[in-house]
Design a protein around this motif. Structure first.
Motif, short mmCIF file in Angstrom:
data_model
loop_
_atom_site.label_atom_id
_atom_site.label_comp_id
_atom_site.label_asym_id
_atom_site.label_seq_id
_atom_site.Cartn_x
_atom_site.Cartn_y
_atom_site.Cartn_z
N ILE A 76 46.69 43.01 28.89
CA ILE A 76 45.63 43.21 29.89
C ILE A 76 46.18 42.99 31.30
O ILE A 76 45.97 43.79 32.20
CB ILE A 76 44.44 42.26 29.63
CG1 ILE A 76 43.81 42.56 28.26
CG2 ILE A 76 43.40 42.38 30.73
CD1 ILE A 76 42.80 41.51 27.80
N PHE A 77 46.95 41.89 31.46
CA PHE A 77 47.51 41.60 32.79
C PHE A 77 48.49 42.69 33.22
O PHE A 77 48.48 43.13 34.37
CB PHE A 77 48.18 40.22 32.81
CG PHE A 77 47.24 39.12 33.19
CD1 PHE A 77 47.02 38.82 34.53
CD2 PHE A 77 46.54 38.42 32.23
CE1 PHE A 77 46.13 37.81 34.89
CE2 PHE A 77 45.65 37.42 32.58
CZ PHE A 77 45.44 37.11 33.91
N ILE A 78 49.33 43.13 32.29
CA ILE A 78 50.33 44.14 32.63
C ILE A 78 49.65 45.45 33.03
O ILE A 78 49.99 46.06 34.05
CB ILE A 78 51.27 44.40 31.43
CG1 ILE A 78 52.12 43.18 31.14
CG2 ILE A 78 52.17 45.61 31.72
CD1 ILE A 78 53.09 42.84 32.22
N ILE A 79 48.66 45.88 32.25
CA ILE A 79 48.00 47.15 32.56
C ILE A 79 47.25 47.04 33.89
O ILE A 79 47.26 47.97 34.72
CB ILE A 79 47.03 47.57 31.43
CG1 ILE A 79 47.78 47.68 30.10
CG2 ILE A 79 46.34 48.89 31.78
CD1 ILE A 79 48.60 48.91 29.92
N ALA A 80 46.59 45.89 34.12
CA ALA A 80 45.90 45.69 35.40
C ALA A 80 46.91 45.77 36.55
O ALA A 80 46.68 46.41 37.57
CB ALA A 80 45.21 44.32 35.41
N PHE A 81 48.04 45.13 36.35
CA PHE A 81 49.08 45.10 37.37
C PHE A 81 49.63 46.49 37.67
O PHE A 81 49.68 46.91 38.83
CB PHE A 81 50.21 44.17 36.89
CG PHE A 81 51.13 43.73 37.97
CD1 PHE A 81 50.74 42.74 38.87
CD2 PHE A 81 52.38 44.29 38.12
CE1 PHE A 81 51.58 42.33 39.89
CE2 PHE A 81 53.23 43.89 39.12
CZ PHE A 81 52.84 42.91 40.01
#
Lengths: 209, 209, 209
Positions: A35-40
């Motif tokens: 989730i964090f990677i895709i948001a980033f």
């Protein structure tokens, strides 16, 4: 912090794209890290591609840490309020559109500052505005949505072109920002409201998806 | 314009790859914007990756606008004559092969000019020739075709290697271009005519696709 | 060759990632060329992204040819012994984990050497360690596995953070290497043994995959 109009828009755009990425990742049932990677990547993908293509390295989020802090905090909130956000789809849509407008502007401006041709600056604007979403969709194993639905990128291209015209007229920069953003946002709102879409061109033998 | 042999080939290659991208996009029923983007990345993807990896930025199509004009014009024609092109598959195949040959050469040459090792120059040649098609397939959400069918990239690698050998012999550059291109084109034509393919190596437990 | 601890680890990591790529490619029934390409990008993808983002071009494997030789040789062995390797899954897993640890360290170090902020160095470490696998999965048309399974990247992040802390304490570099690697490896081994995984956060309306 003494933010000007442009920086406020930039923060809003980063926030909106981070939320859009986090929602896409949760929709695909990715884990916390995913989730964090895709948001980033959704939030900084466009700017990163722009910086790499023109050789402006290390890329921007390595030099301005604000991006990482804003995206982390936004993603955390998106996870906590994930089921509330579905009720906020309209404000999300608005943020997303603001992000599109602002990131288009930063792209065009980068092109101008690097003495690139107007058509290249327009392309950089469109890329900065849309590429984050493209990477998001590739990582989620889908055909990038901007290739299939509504005139998302076209709004971008028209706004970027307007920026170049207004810049050559010699208008005040804050005014250019405001007008260009409003153009992108208005086009997108109108397009979605009236369900305008770009034509597709089918081959006689093309497969049904 | 006073074009030499190499530049004529380069234009032909760009045209062929743009057509191949546009056809792939129409086959996936993408909209107008999607068609242009896929045509564009197919035509300039290989050169862009090459420029990024060696740090030759801003990348080439930002400095030479001819690429954008050629690709836009070609894509427009591809859309208008989309159903006619299906009857032209043989000439398309030829253009595509010419593109492969020419782009391989520009890649190898870039490596040599940057004092990189021969094996790296060969790799750059193969990348420049094939990567546009890889990005096209990734954006269309398919396993890149060069990993699965015929000895497309192998033709490239052999041609690139021949280039290095001829270059070290000290042959005239125009002659190197011509011979190397003919090698790549001949191999590909023979391979397709006689349905030669590279071996696959299955794992005992590998899934059936 | 007079290899130090770090270089030995680096070779082991490259070997393990090349094997992991070759196995994934054979599992997808790609041809000989596809197998080599996937092995190659899995092994050098992370370092290449790192070098591009910070502008360290030409990227590392263009300057140090050892990478190409090691990867080619490893892939050849992986193809020959492809069905034997399935019995070696535990040692492969160990190599892979060592690779993760070592590549994390080279990433963090690159960040420190380029005077980037600690949080950016940690991000570079995680990217260098994991991005090869991400590209491998994208090229094989799958959602990158690190977004879905076990705390692979989290081990990386913790190790990278430990590196920064130990570096600031002023520990001897060889010792930092060893401790950081052991941290990454231990976390990953424990996580897999006890089936610990990061939480996912589902949307109420999210689709079942």
């Amino acid at each position: 912090m003494d933010l000007n109009l442009f920086e406020i828009f930039d923060v809003l755009g980063t926030v909106a794209f981070a939320i859009s990425g986090a929602l896409a990742a949760m929709n695909r049932r990715l884990d916390l890290f995913g989730i964090f990677i895709i948001a980033f990547v959704t939030a900084i993908g466009g700017g990163t591609l722009r910086d790499i293509l023109i050789g402006n390295t290390p890329v921007i989020w390595m030099k301005n840490l604000e991006y990482i802090y804003i995206i982390s905090f936004t993603t955390l909130l998106a996870i906590i309020f994930r089921n509330k956000i579905n009720y906020l789809k309209k404000s999300l849509f608005l943020f997303d559109t603001i992000g599109l407008g602002v990131f288009t502007i930063t792209g065009v401006e980068t092109g101008i500052q690097n003495d690139l041709a107007p058509i290249i600056s327009v392309a950089l604007g469109a890329m900065t505005g849309t590429f984050g979403g493209v990477i998001r969709d590739i990582l989620c194993n889908e055909i990038p949505v901007i290739f299939r639905k509504e005139i998302y990128a076209t709004a971008c291209l028209i706004g970027a072109y307007a920026y170049i015209v207004l810049y050559n007229i010699g208008l005040d920069q804050d005014l250019i920002y405001l007008i260009t953003s409003l153009i992108v946002i208005s086009i997108r709102l109108l397009v979605v409201k009236y369900k305008i879409s770009l034509p597709s061109f089918y081959l006689n033998n093309s497969r049904n998806t």
